[in-house]
Design a protein around this motif. Structure first.
Motif: not given
Length: 429
Positions: A319-335, A337-342
């Motif tokens: 949503x922030x980058x107005x992208x239509x597909x997440x093919x270039x966004x692997x889990x490793x990019x978010x893991x 921060x996700x772990x920190x939030x959890x």
């Protein structure tokens, strides 16, 4: 109902549940009997449809509905019976759904970790402190003067601190890219309003002159299609202007809604800066507390919760980058921060439970008032939060976080770090 529990990992649980067939059949018959008096089928009077016809028409559907409901209800009962604390929704897999046989299914899920909170009385947290000084007021007043700079057109080569008006067209591999074109664009040289290298290529140009040059977008540029790529720009300088700062007179002072002298204006500036400073000090203190929680509490994280948070972060990025597909966004990019939030969510939840903290509804109302004050229709915003339970719950969550931070700060050893106003506020900007 028969229940067996298996540990698939430290937090993973697998429950096998068997429901007697007579229980399922009894519920199916009850629902079909209820339908019998309500369904309308051609050739039969209302309420007089034979049961065998009702069963033939609706039996399969009702049987599936009953099995789904029984599995959900039995899962809830099994969790209570075994005193489990599911951290995520279960993955339910039917094993035996043959008619006339006991219904068997497996539910897999993660449970909440059990852990001991750190001793907050021995925890040291560095919190920033700062004051608004006279120089901060003077610098702000100077920025206010610059905002009302009086510009006059001049001849000659442009230089830093002058304002130019230009047309430009940006191209990537010879093709114009979206957002890379503008006409009559005002730009104060030296303010850093454009990507690095753009303004440097304009210095020394005169009105009426044009230039073609290449610059490279930074790797962390907001638009992923441009990040790290070299683009060419065709630029035409249309006007060069010199600025003159306005005098701080009665007219200037009244333009900011102040009725009085320069001292009165400076007093208002100081008041505004102090409010901004206190807000940012609170934010930085909260960040310090959250980091201390992460660093000083050890616990195993439910994998499913981390995956859910990864999915939420990916959605937010799209949503922030107005992208239509997440093919270039692997889990490793978010893991990370996700772990920190959890982890923070679990720790905060444990503190709330251990201390029996209750959200302060007065603080919730104050936060909603603050949010509403940013909108023209203030009353409508307040009404929205008053009638939308989900929206109000989101505010309550933020307030509870602040209450937890305040409680922690009342328990820990606080180490005050003296910082400047600029260091606190400009970092946030």
């Amino acid at each position: 109902m028969q229940v067996s529990v298996e540990e698939t990992s430290e937090l993973g649980r697998k429950i096998t549940i068997t429901i007697p067939t007579d229980k399922v059949e009894k519920e199916v018959n009850q629902r079909l009997n209820s339908l019998k008096g309500r369904v309308k089928i051609d050739g039969f009077r209302p309420g007089k449809v034979p049961m065998n016809v009702v069963r033939q028409r609706y039996g399969t559907q009702v049987n599936q509905e009953v099995m789904a409901d029984e599995m959900q209800a039995s899962y809830r009962d099994a969790v209570l019976q075994e005193k489990l604390r599911p951290a995520t929704a279960p993955n339910i897999e039917p094993q035996n759904v043959e008619k006339g046989q006991d219904l068997t299914f497996i539910a897999t899920f993660d449970v909440y970790p059990e852990f001991t909170l750190c001793d907050f009385s021995k925890l040291e947290v560095a919190v920033p402190v700062a004051d608004v000084e006279d120089k901060d007021v003077e610098q702000t007043l100077e920025r206010m003067r610059k905002q009302r700079m009086e510009w006059s057109e001049v001849e000659g080569a442009c230089k830093n601190e002058q304002r130019i008006t230009l047309d430009f067209v940006g191209k990537l591999d010879g093709v114009e890219f979206e957002g890379g074109k503008a006409e009559d664009f005002p730009l104060v040289l030296g303010d850093g309003g454009m990507i690095a290298g753009f303004e440097d290529n304009l210095l020394g140009l005169k009105a009426g002159e044009n230039k073609n040059f290449a610059v490279t977008f930074p790797e962390d540029y907001g638009n992923s299609e441009l990040a790290g790529k070299e683009a060419t720009f065709d630029v035409v300088i249309k006007k060069v202007e010199e600025g003159a700062l306005p005098e701080v007179n009665d007219e200037f002072i009244s333009a900011f809604g102040v009725d009085g002298t320069v001292d009165a204006l400076k007093a208002e500036i100081r008041k505004s800066l102090e409010g901004e400073l206190q807000q940012q000090l609170k934010v930085k203190s909260k960040e310090a507390v959250m980091q201390a929680l992460v660093d000083n509490n050890e616990l195993t994280l439910p994998e499913a919760m981390v995956k859910q948070e990864v999915a939420a972060l990916r959605k937010q990025a799209l949503e922030n980058f107005k992208m239509e597909t997440d093919s270039e966004l692997p889990d490793s990019l978010f893991e990370v921060e996700a772990a920190r939030r959890v982890k923070l969510g679990l720790i905060i939840g444990e503190i709330v439970s251990a201390q029996a903290l209750q959200v302060d509804q007065q603080l919730v109302n104050q936060r909603i008032e603050q949010l509403a004050s940013q909108y023209a229709d203030r009353d409508q915003v307040i009404q929205y939060y008053s009638t939308n339970n989900q929206a109000r719950a989101s505010v309550e969550s933020l307030v509870m976080e602040d209450q937890v931070v305040d409680w922690i700060l009342s328990q820990v050893i606080k180490k005050e770090n003296k910082e400047s106003f600029d260091n606190i506020v400009k970092q946030r900007q």
